[in-house]
Design a protein around this motif. Sequence first.
Motif, PDB file in Angstrom:
ATOM      1  N   ARG A 321       0.838  -1.184   0.000  1.00  0.00           N
ATOM      2  CA  ARG A 321       0.000   0.000   0.000  1.00  0.00           C
ATOM      3  C   ARG A 321       0.882   1.246   0.000  1.00  0.00           C
ATOM      4  NH1 ARG A 321      -4.845   0.968   0.400  1.00  0.00           N
ATOM      5  NH2 ARG A 321      -5.330  -1.181   0.929  1.00  0.00           N
ATOM      6  N   TYR A 322       0.572   2.166  -0.891  1.00  0.00           N
ATOM      7  CA  TYR A 322       1.312   3.405  -0.982  1.00  0.00           C
ATOM      8  C   TYR A 322       0.353   4.592  -0.926  1.00  0.00           C
ATOM      9  CZ  TYR A 322       4.554   0.058  -3.101  1.00  0.00           C
ATOM     10  OH  TYR A 322       5.336  -1.031  -3.346  1.00  0.00           O
ATOM     11  N   THR A 323       0.877   5.730  -0.516  1.00  0.00           N
ATOM     12  CA  THR A 323       0.115   6.959  -0.651  1.00  0.00           C
ATOM     13  C   THR A 323      -0.007   7.278  -2.133  1.00  0.00           C
ATOM     14  OG1 THR A 323       1.008   7.733   1.435  1.00  0.00           O
ATOM     15  CG2 THR A 323       0.014   9.386   0.010  1.00  0.00           C
ATOM     16  N   THR A 324      -1.187   7.623  -2.580  1.00  0.00           N
ATOM     17  CA  THR A 324      -1.422   7.797  -4.006  1.00  0.00           C
ATOM     18  C   THR A 324      -1.541   9.267  -4.378  1.00  0.00           C
ATOM     19  OG1 THR A 324      -2.535   5.676  -4.169  1.00  0.00           O
ATOM     20  CG2 THR A 324      -2.993   7.270  -5.903  1.00  0.00           C
ATOM     21  N   ALA A 325      -0.889   9.639  -5.469  1.00  0.00           N
ATOM     22  CA  ALA A 325      -1.032  10.965  -6.058  1.00  0.00           C
ATOM     23  C   ALA A 325      -1.257  10.788  -7.553  1.00  0.00           C
ATOM     24  CB  ALA A 325       0.202  11.820  -5.782  1.00  0.00           C
ATOM     25  N   PHE A 326      -1.631  11.852  -8.226  1.00  0.00           N
ATOM     26  CA  PHE A 326      -1.938  11.777  -9.652  1.00  0.00           C
ATOM     27  C   PHE A 326      -1.297  12.945 -10.396  1.00  0.00           C
ATOM     28  CE2 PHE A 326      -5.343   9.540  -7.523  1.00  0.00           C
ATOM     29  CZ  PHE A 326      -5.547   8.418  -8.308  1.00  0.00           C
ATOM     30  N   GLU A 340       1.617  18.618 -19.667  1.00  0.00           N
ATOM     31  CA  GLU A 340       1.141  18.519 -18.292  1.00  0.00           C
ATOM     32  C   GLU A 340       0.225  19.685 -17.966  1.00  0.00           C
ATOM     33  OE1 GLU A 340       2.713  17.635 -13.745  1.00  0.00           O
ATOM     34  OE2 GLU A 340       4.164  18.070 -15.341  1.00  0.00           O
ATOM     35  N   ILE A 341      -0.882  19.394 -17.306  1.00  0.00           N
ATOM     36  CA  ILE A 341      -1.813  20.431 -16.889  1.00  0.00           C
ATOM     37  C   ILE A 341      -1.882  20.418 -15.366  1.00  0.00           C
ATOM     38  CG2 ILE A 341      -3.135  20.453 -19.034  1.00  0.00           C
ATOM     39  CD1 ILE A 341      -5.202  18.706 -17.777  1.00  0.00           C
ATOM     40  N   SER A 342      -1.814  21.600 -14.785  1.00  0.00           N
ATOM     41  CA  SER A 342      -1.782  21.709 -13.326  1.00  0.00           C
ATOM     42  C   SER A 342      -3.169  21.697 -12.710  1.00  0.00           C
ATOM     43  CB  SER A 342      -1.054  22.989 -12.908  1.00  0.00           C
ATOM     44  OG  SER A 342      -1.706  24.139 -13.463  1.00  0.00           O
ATOM     45  N   SER A 343      -4.190  21.937 -13.551  1.00  0.00           N
ATOM     46  CA  SER A 343      -5.545  21.999 -13.016  1.00  0.00           C
ATOM     47  C   SER A 343      -6.536  21.456 -14.030  1.00  0.00           C
ATOM     48  CB  SER A 343      -5.907  23.451 -12.660  1.00  0.00           C
ATOM     49  OG  SER A 343      -7.266  23.560 -12.286  1.00  0.00           O
ATOM     50  N   GLN A 366     -22.882  18.090  -6.506  1.00  0.00           N
ATOM     51  CA  GLN A 366     -22.146  17.509  -5.388  1.00  0.00           C
ATOM     52  C   GLN A 366     -20.688  17.205  -5.723  1.00  0.00           C
ATOM     53  OE1 GLN A 366     -24.593  18.466  -3.072  1.00  0.00           O
ATOM     54  NE2 GLN A 366     -23.418  16.885  -2.023  1.00  0.00           N
ATOM     55  N   LEU A 367     -20.310  17.333  -6.992  1.00  0.00           N
ATOM     56  CA  LEU A 367     -18.943  16.997  -7.372  1.00  0.00           C
ATOM     57  C   LEU A 367     -18.016  18.199  -7.208  1.00  0.00           C
ATOM     58  CD1 LEU A 367     -19.476  14.785 -10.538  1.00  0.00           C
ATOM     59  CD2 LEU A 367     -19.414  14.120  -8.134  1.00  0.00           C
ATOM     60  N   LYS A 368     -16.766  17.899  -6.921  1.00  0.00           N
ATOM     61  CA  LYS A 368     -15.769  18.939  -6.688  1.00  0.00           C
ATOM     62  C   LYS A 368     -14.889  19.079  -7.923  1.00  0.00           C
ATOM     63  CE  LYS A 368     -15.625  17.685  -1.780  1.00  0.00           C
ATOM     64  NZ  LYS A 368     -14.776  17.183  -0.684  1.00  0.00           N
ATOM     65  N   GLY A 369     -14.905  20.248  -8.548  1.00  0.00           N
ATOM     66  CA  GLY A 369     -14.040  20.492  -9.693  1.00  0.00           C
ATOM     67  C   GLY A 369     -12.579  20.400  -9.310  1.00  0.00           C
ATOM     68  N   ASN A 370     -11.756  20.013 -10.276  1.00  0.00           N
ATOM     69  CA  ASN A 370     -10.314  19.863 -10.087  1.00  0.00           C
ATOM     70  C   ASN A 370      -9.979  18.778  -9.059  1.00  0.00           C
ATOM     71  OD1 ASN A 370      -7.701  20.609 -10.954  1.00  0.00           O
ATOM     72  ND2 ASN A 370      -7.392  21.862  -9.128  1.00  0.00           N
ATOM     73  N   ASP A 398      -5.260  20.728  -6.357  1.00  0.00           N
ATOM     74  CA  ASP A 398      -4.717  21.998  -5.866  1.00  0.00           C
ATOM     75  C   ASP A 398      -3.666  21.765  -4.785  1.00  0.00           C
ATOM     76  OD1 ASP A 398      -6.060  23.839  -7.472  1.00  0.00           O
ATOM     77  OD2 ASP A 398      -7.846  23.780  -6.221  1.00  0.00           O
ATOM     78  N   ASN A 399      -4.039  21.018  -3.753  1.00  0.00           N
ATOM     79  CA  ASN A 399      -3.109  20.843  -2.630  1.00  0.00           C
ATOM     80  C   ASN A 399      -2.452  19.474  -2.596  1.00  0.00           C
ATOM     81  OD1 ASN A 399      -5.095  19.088  -1.670  1.00  0.00           O
ATOM     82  ND2 ASN A 399      -5.950  20.584  -0.243  1.00  0.00           N
ATOM     83  N   LYS A 400      -2.765  18.624  -3.592  1.00  0.00           N
ATOM     84  CA  LYS A 400      -2.164  17.292  -3.702  1.00  0.00           C
ATOM     85  C   LYS A 400      -2.478  16.403  -2.500  1.00  0.00           C
ATOM     86  CE  LYS A 400      -0.209  19.127  -7.303  1.00  0.00           C
ATOM     87  NZ  LYS A 400      -0.852  18.960  -8.622  1.00  0.00           N
TER      88      LYS A 400
END
Length: 433
Positions: A321-326, A340-343, A366-370, A398-400
């Motif tokens: 198990r790892y911490t996941t980022a995208f 690469e797109i930052s947002s 109810q969905l959160k953009g970005n 935004d804050n990863k």
Amino acid sequence: MPGGLPADVLMKIFATLEVPDLVRAGSVCSSWLHAYNCLRKFGACIQPQTPSLIYTSKSSGASAAGFYSLLENKPYTFTLPDPPIRSRYLIGSAYGWIVTADERSELHLVNPITGDQIALPSVTTIEQVKPIYDNNGAIHMYGYSRYTGAEGYLDPPSVFRLDKLRDYIFYKAFLSSDPFTGNYIVVLIHHPYWQISFARGRDDHWTWLPYHACYTDCAFKDELLYATLVDGEIHAYDINDPSVKPRVVMEGLKDCPPLYKMYIAQAPCGDLLQIWKVPEDSEQEVEDVSEPDLDPPDDDEYFSVSEDGSEPELETVPYRRYTTAFKVYRVDLTAKKLVEISSLGDNVLFLGLNQSLCLCAKEYPQLKGNHIYFTDDNEYMVFGSKNKCREMGVFNLDNKMSEKIVSPRIWSNWPPPVWIVPNPRKMNLALLN
């Protein structure tokens, strides 16, 4: 009185509702039910539905599927046709349908909202699978070869029980369009080595594409199938072309990190996006003990059976198990490069065993953009890891950082939860509890 509203007005109102509210509206009175029945015959008029999680639990029974609504932050239960949904594996989701593998390793399309079910071509028509018959002429084992087409048979075929082949062969499934129309294509990424086979609606066999391997995700765009490989390379297939050969539209990375996982999705603007799932802190094994397993599955062993009937060999794969980022990239098909797109702006991604999905959050309150909503799609979790906590959450570009979707968890760990966009066409009110 509710029944006094004109049918055309009711239908316009109902067309703006999500599935739970549609069910409630159809239950108010006979005139509202009539308006609802008229509307569902024209399912395209109903607004797009907010994605939900589909899952199962022991407490609900073998034939019940749970839905966790992101819109209402509330669970619902559907009763599905046999084979029991809890006995199946989930290997895909698109257009409101899930792709399941039953205890004979046979595949079905199921619409949980309507109860419709479509049997897909037999697993025995996949190139690397051969049926093994008993003395009565019934299939009782499967032979499975690790044949890629690029080289000879590397090893003697393995022999699997009917219910165990699915552990080793299926990875992920995709749909070109709503199967309700009858004009659709199912694409399988399967083993050995993540190859592709496909079948059109009403086909009785799978068509193998022996030109390449190591695919991780697929997306349909402009009647082409785009398939991304483990190194980020992207191929385009015209499945309507009799030759069906791949065209390289993006070269792969020379030094792609082996732990990265690649996804591909079409943005609302029409662009293709390539998404990298990036495991962080990969030098450590992290055990998630923040939440107890509320619904542990029965213990099971996964093994292949030798032809001589000797002792089965237990096969296990460590579950790390790892911490996941995208990371998110726009695919520039003209320049053949990734940008690469930052947002994501107002867009939102849904990743996992579902067909990778990009939506405009403005259309879904109810969905959160970005943000990226993700579920666990580790293909090795079937091997000795069915009772492990699933990594799932919402990643903020935004804050990863990631946050939980719901706590405490209400679903079982097996089959793992999958994103689905409910498809209420011909919805069956009796299915929903």
